[in-house]
Design a protein around this motif. Structure first.
Motif, PDB file in Angstrom:
ATOM      1  N   PRO A 117       0.826  -1.210   0.000  1.00 25.66           N
ATOM      2  CA  PRO A 117       0.000   0.000   0.000  1.00 25.66           C
ATOM      3  C   PRO A 117       0.862   1.263   0.000  1.00 25.66           C
ATOM      4  O   PRO A 117       1.984   1.265   0.524  1.00 25.66           O
ATOM      5  N   GLU A 119       1.188   5.255   1.225  1.00 29.35           N
ATOM      6  CA  GLU A 119       0.681   6.154   2.262  1.00 29.35           C
ATOM      7  C   GLU A 119       0.772   7.589   1.762  1.00 29.35           C
ATOM      8  O   GLU A 119       1.753   7.989   1.137  1.00 29.35           O
ATOM      9  N   ILE A 125      -4.160   5.672   3.455  1.00 30.11           N
ATOM     10  CA  ILE A 125      -3.652   4.589   2.607  1.00 30.11           C
ATOM     11  C   ILE A 125      -4.363   4.607   1.245  1.00 30.11           C
ATOM     12  O   ILE A 125      -5.590   4.774   1.182  1.00 30.11           O
ATOM     13  N   ASP A 127      -4.539   2.544  -2.703  1.00 25.57           N
ATOM     14  CA  ASP A 127      -4.192   1.364  -3.494  1.00 25.57           C
ATOM     15  C   ASP A 127      -3.318   1.822  -4.660  1.00 25.57           C
ATOM     16  O   ASP A 127      -3.744   2.660  -5.454  1.00 25.57           O
ATOM     17  N   ALA A 141      -4.301  -0.260   5.851  1.00 30.69           N
ATOM     18  CA  ALA A 141      -3.931  -1.212   4.808  1.00 30.69           C
ATOM     19  C   ALA A 141      -4.902  -2.387   4.797  1.00 30.69           C
ATOM     20  O   ALA A 141      -5.240  -2.915   3.729  1.00 30.69           O
ATOM     21  N   GLU A 145      -6.932  -3.641   1.567  1.00 27.82           N
ATOM     22  CA  GLU A 145      -6.775  -5.000   1.046  1.00 27.82           C
ATOM     23  C   GLU A 145      -8.110  -5.732   0.973  1.00 27.82           C
ATOM     24  O   GLU A 145      -8.356  -6.496   0.035  1.00 27.82           O
TER      25      GLU A 145
END
Length: 359
Positions: A117, A119, A125, A127, A141, A145
């Motif tokens: 990921p 930042e 966060i 993608d 994260a 996910e």
């Protein structure tokens, strides 16, 4: 016969079908090999311009196929903010043919990028493969996910069940991981993450790269959806910025030329693949620049309506009005159409480049 040119159709003559023809009367589509019907599931993907195709298909009452449509209690405006319905899946912009191939591979478990990921400077966060789909990023994260897992599952379903796939090719320039070749929609460090020249490299895909990517995608899709048809278009939107040490106009010309050449090479080889000339309709000299906004990059709604009027006429057998606008009663709520109406509302990762230079 004096020469072969004497027996060619009138549409082969510039002075008969381009010079002197009214802008709104321009129609460069000679024939389209097959028709899209209202009941067929039509999925879209590609660059920013592809969002207009999705909007007008929905507006015309066709079965615009969306596999990620957001929470049922969300308003159309809220869903649009979170990029639900912008494309058939919540994958954001797929600018390059390599992104398309890798999206398919990721959805079917054939490729798992090692990139973690990203930042943002605010501590949120994002993608790396969908940096602009979540306003202000994800909280963690783990949340990202989980969202990615259900997203790829939905994309897998989309490819397995669609009837027609419309893909708009946008760019040849991209940034990719030196580790495994994973390609990103935006340079690391622009929308999150940190740029590291030891981890990432710039690539400008060639005509042959694009040809090979398209053929790879055609083969993969045919394996799981043998009856699916594909429509290719090329985005007329110029590059926001180039990573090459040359004028952005020169880079734009290469990028669009390479993509158009690649499409021209592959279309004639496949009966289930066709090309629609969005690029030519918007950028043709006959418009005298009328279909671009003051920034010389954004396509005006007039230009989009010209493209989509011809798209629906030739691809979907919908008769447009004399003005070239779509003569079909909108089948979607007015508030959704209003939210998607203006050119400034297309979600474009490239815009983040310019924004990052000002921060």
């Amino acid at each position: 016969m004096k020469s072969p040119y004497h027996v060619l159709p009138v549409y082969t003559r510039w002075n008969r079908v381009v010079a002197g023809v009214a802008i709104e009367a321009m129609d460069p589509v000679v024939h389209f090999p097959w028709q899209v019907t209202p009941e067929q599931k039509v999925a879209t993907a590609g660059s920013c311009f592809a969002q207009h195709i999705a909007r007008h298909l929905r507006k015309a009452g066709f079965n615009y196929y969306v596999v990620e449509d957001g929470h049922p209690i969300g308003t159309p405006e809220e869903k649009a903010d979170f990029n639900y319905g912008t494309f058939s899946g919540r994958y954001g912009n797929l600018y390059t043919t390599r992104q398309l191939v890798q999206l398919f591979q990721r959805a079917f478990g054939l490729f798992t990028p090692q990139e973690g990921p990203w930042e943002t400077k605010e501590g949120r966060i994002v993608d790396p493969f969908r940096p602009n789909i979540q306003p202000h990023g994800f909280f963690s994260a783990k949340e990202m996910e989980a969202d990615r897992e259900q997203h790829l599952s939905a994309v897998k379903t989309m490819f397995e069940t669609l009837d027609v796939f419309v893909f708009t090719l946008g760019l040849t320039e991209a940034w990719r991981s030196r580790t495994d070749g994973a390609v990103f929609p935006i340079c690391p460090g622009v929308a999150g993450g940190t740029f590291d020249p030891d981890k990432y490299e710039f690539v400008n895909f060639s005509v042959m790269d694009a040809i090979n990517d398209l053929k790879t995608f055609f083969a993969m899709l045919r394996d799981i959806s043998p009856e699916a048809k594909i429509i290719l278009t090329v985005s007329p939107v110029p590059l926001m910025a180039t990573a090459r040490d040359e004028h952005v106009l020169v880079s734009t010309t290469y990028s669009k030329s390479a993509l158009r050449a690649a499409v021209g090479e592959v279309v004639d080889e496949y009966d289930h693949v066709a090309y629609f000339p969005s690029f030519e309709i918007i950028t043709g000299s006959y418009t005298r620049g009328r279909y671009f906004a003051e920034d010389l990059r954004s396509v005006t709604e007039e230009g989009v309506e010209h493209v989509m009027g011809l798209f629906l006429k030739h691809v979907a057998n919908v008769s447009p009005e004399a003005s070239g606008k779509v003569a079909v009663k909108p089948a979607q709520p007015d508030n959704f159409l209003s939210a998607m109406q203006n050119i400034v509302q297309t979600t474009c990762d490239e815009e983040l480049i310019e924004a990052s230079l000002k921060s």
